[in-house]
Design a protein around this motif. Structure first.
Motif, mmCIF file in Angstrom:
data_model
loop_
_atom_site.group_PDB
_atom_site.id
_atom_site.type_symbol
_atom_site.label_atom_id
_atom_site.label_comp_id
_atom_site.label_asym_id
_atom_site.label_seq_id
_atom_site.Cartn_x
_atom_site.Cartn_y
_atom_site.Cartn_z
ATOM 1 N N ALA A 22 0.983 -1.297 0.011
ATOM 2 C CA ALA A 22 -0.156 0.174 0.046
ATOM 3 C C ALA A 22 0.868 1.229 0.019
ATOM 4 O O ALA A 22 0.584 2.109 -0.903
ATOM 5 N N LYS A 26 1.222 4.069 -3.115
ATOM 6 C CA LYS A 26 0.994 5.484 -2.774
ATOM 7 C C LYS A 26 2.185 6.427 -3.001
ATOM 8 O O LYS A 26 1.985 7.595 -3.099
ATOM 9 N N GLU A 72 -6.640 1.131 5.566
ATOM 10 C CA GLU A 72 -7.743 2.047 5.261
ATOM 11 C C GLU A 72 -7.045 3.586 5.797
ATOM 12 O O GLU A 72 -7.276 4.506 5.175
ATOM 13 N N ASP A 75 -5.018 4.856 3.013
ATOM 14 C CA ASP A 75 -5.833 5.272 1.737
ATOM 15 C C ASP A 75 -6.838 6.683 1.891
ATOM 16 O O ASP A 75 -6.596 7.491 1.330
ATOM 17 N N LYS A 79 -4.057 10.346 -0.811
ATOM 18 C CA LYS A 79 -5.395 10.207 -1.506
ATOM 19 C C LYS A 79 -4.975 9.600 -2.779
ATOM 20 O O LYS A 79 -5.857 9.165 -3.454
ATOM 21 N N PRO A 82 -5.895 5.521 -5.193
ATOM 22 C CA PRO A 82 -6.788 4.802 -3.961
ATOM 23 C C PRO A 82 -6.760 3.378 -4.147
ATOM 24 O O PRO A 82 -6.546 2.791 -5.309
ATOM 25 N N ILE A 83 -6.834 2.839 -3.030
ATOM 26 C CA ILE A 83 -6.872 1.263 -2.861
ATOM 27 C C ILE A 83 -8.395 0.900 -2.490
ATOM 28 O O ILE A 83 -8.741 -0.291 -2.602
#
Length: 220
Positions: A22, A26, A72, A75, A79, A82-83
């Protein structure tokens, strides 16, 4: 002022790896801190005194624990890329499958790996049933989340690595010809640029899981 992001994890944890993915998706720079869970650091005990587990994300000194919560948080904080989808129904669906993985699929596979006799047969049957649900969810899609990877793909990502390790250690065929969509997804996911360079060394993983397997199945 530059943001400070640290990730407490272990070298082999699938739960830590989903957070790594993640952050990489990002484009967030972070400091990785590998923990030895047999000798937990003061830092881990400070940042996660309740569960004393990894992963823990530390953002500007503030700790966030539990991998799904961390995903979460990432995420919502950053921004870009987005996952999770914006639509509430689609977000709920992604959360459902994330819980399915952690509460049903992963425990059934682990049971098939660690148990013996009838208990192993039951765990393997549960694994096969759970994988059928996963296969069905992939129909008509490149990734679980659509054309791009999202939360479900990150959570199911361990399948693309650990399943083959479990198969090599146990000699069992877990994801066979009856799961063509899942097999294709595993190959596609594992070769994504953001994913392929993050896998733990396979030789070390084989050694680790062979030792775990031998521990649960001592020679008689």
């Amino acid at each position: 002022m530059a943001e400070e992001v640290k990730l407490l994890k272990t070298w082999s944890s699938a739960f830590g790896l989903r957070v790594v993915w993640a952050l990489k998706l990002k484009g967030i720079p972070y400091e990785a801190i590998d923990e030895d869970l047999s000798n937990k650091s003061a830092l881990l005990l400070q940042y996660n005194p309740v569960h004393k587990k990894i992963p823990v994300l530390v953002h500007n000194g503030n700790p966030i624990s539990e991998s799904l919560v961390i995903l979460e948080y990432i995420d919502e904080t950053w921004k870009q890329n987005p996952i999770l989808p914006q639509d509430p129904l689609h977000r709920a669906r992604e959360r459902f499958w994330a819980k399915f993985n952690d509460e049903k699929l992963l425990p059934s596979v682990w049971g098939a790996f660690t148990k013996e006799g009838k208990d192993r047969e039951e765990a393997m049957a549960a694994t096969m049933e759970n994988l059928k649900f996963v296969e069905e969810e992939l129909k008509g899609k490149k990734f679980f989340s659509g054309e791009k990877i999202g939360l479900i793909d990150l959570v199911f990502g361990w399948l693309a690595n650990l399943i083959s390790i479990f198969e090599e250690v146990t000699g069992f065929n877990i994801v066979g010809e009856e799961y063509p969509l899942l097999s294709a997804w595993m190959q596609e996911f594992s070769e994504l640029p953001v994913i392929k360079d993050t896998w733990p060394p396979r030789d070390k993983m084989i050694i680790k899981y062979q030792a775990l397997y031998d521990k649960h199945h001592p020679a008689k």
